[in-house]
Write a protein that holds these residues in place. Structure first.
Motif, PDB file in Angstrom:
ATOM      1  N   UNK A 239       0.826  -1.207   0.000  1.00 52.51           N
ATOM      2  CA  UNK A 239       0.000   0.000   0.000  1.00 52.51           C
ATOM      3  C   UNK A 239       0.859   1.256   0.000  1.00 52.51           C
ATOM      4  N   UNK A 240       1.994   1.207   0.649  1.00 51.32           N
ATOM      5  CA  UNK A 240       2.900   2.341   0.641  1.00 51.32           C
ATOM      6  C   UNK A 240       3.612   2.510  -0.694  1.00 51.32           C
TER       7      UNK A 240
ATOM      8  N   UNK B  71       4.109   6.789  -7.829  1.00 49.77           N
ATOM      9  CA  UNK B  71       3.762   8.032  -8.519  1.00 49.77           C
ATOM     10  C   UNK B  71       4.732   9.156  -8.179  1.00 49.77           C
ATOM     11  N   UNK B  72       5.189   9.205  -6.942  1.00 47.92           N
ATOM     12  CA  UNK B  72       6.134  10.247  -6.556  1.00 47.92           C
ATOM     13  C   UNK B  72       7.474  10.065  -7.268  1.00 47.92           C
ATOM     14  N   UNK B  73       7.962   8.832  -7.300  1.00 54.87           N
ATOM     15  CA  UNK B  73       9.237   8.557  -7.973  1.00 54.87           C
ATOM     16  C   UNK B  73       9.119   8.803  -9.475  1.00 54.87           C
TER      17      UNK B  73
ATOM     18  N   UNK C 178       3.716  10.279 -20.061  1.00 49.39           N
ATOM     19  CA  UNK C 178       4.709   9.222 -19.875  1.00 49.39           C
ATOM     20  C   UNK C 178       5.017   9.027 -18.395  1.00 49.39           C
ATOM     21  N   UNK C 179       5.078  10.109 -17.667  1.00 46.40           N
ATOM     22  CA  UNK C 179       5.343  10.035 -16.236  1.00 46.40           C
ATOM     23  C   UNK C 179       4.194   9.334 -15.511  1.00 46.40           C
ATOM     24  N   UNK C 180       2.969   9.718 -15.843  1.00 47.27           N
ATOM     25  CA  UNK C 180       1.805   9.099 -15.229  1.00 47.27           C
ATOM     26  C   UNK C 180       1.714   7.623 -15.584  1.00 47.27           C
ATOM     27  N   UNK C 181       2.009   7.289 -16.827  1.00 49.49           N
ATOM     28  CA  UNK C 181       1.980   5.891 -17.252  1.00 49.49           C
ATOM     29  C   UNK C 181       3.000   5.056 -16.484  1.00 49.49           C
TER      30      UNK C 181
ATOM     31  N   UNK D  62       2.380   0.894  -9.916  1.00 50.30           N
ATOM     32  CA  UNK D  62       1.295   0.708  -8.952  1.00 50.30           C
ATOM     33  C   UNK D  62       0.422  -0.482  -9.326  1.00 50.30           C
ATOM     34  N   UNK D  63       0.170  -0.682 -10.611  1.00 46.26           N
ATOM     35  CA  UNK D  63      -0.644  -1.820 -11.049  1.00 46.26           C
ATOM     36  C   UNK D  63       0.063  -3.143 -10.755  1.00 46.26           C
ATOM     37  N   UNK D  64       1.371  -3.171 -10.927  1.00 45.57           N
ATOM     38  CA  UNK D  64       2.110  -4.394 -10.600  1.00 45.57           C
ATOM     39  C   UNK D  64       2.016  -4.706  -9.107  1.00 45.57           C
TER      40      UNK D  64
END
Length: 80
Positions: free
Chosen positions: A29-30, A36-38, A52-55, A61-63
């Motif tokens: 969860x962390x 997203x921050x990295x 590209x950054x959001x993707x 996160x999906x993994x």
């Protein structure tokens, strides 16, 4: 519990008490907001587009979600 000195103030760290209660799913969860921050920081450093950054953040996160929900899902405690 931390040790108390003569003033009644605990001298031990309370964080050490909770370190043993953090499990794998808390870390997953962390990882989601951390991804997203990295990705955002890497996007700024390497001058990537916002998409590209959001993707990149979504993929990481999906993994983490797939691993936590489908590949190694939580199980019931053995005592119940």
């Amino acid at each position: 519990m931390g040790l108390r000195d003569s003033t009644g103030i605990e001298t031990g760290s309370r964080l050490a008490e909770y370190g043993s209660t953090i499990d794998r799913y808390d870390l997953l969860l962390g990882l989601i907001p951390t991804a997203f921050a990295v990705a955002g920081i890497a996007g700024r450093i390497f001058d990537l587009s916002g998409k590209a950054t959001l993707l990149a953040g979504v993929v990481i996160a999906a993994l983490a979600l797939l691993d936590g929900l489908f590949f190694r899902p939580p199980t019931r405690p053995r005592g119940t």
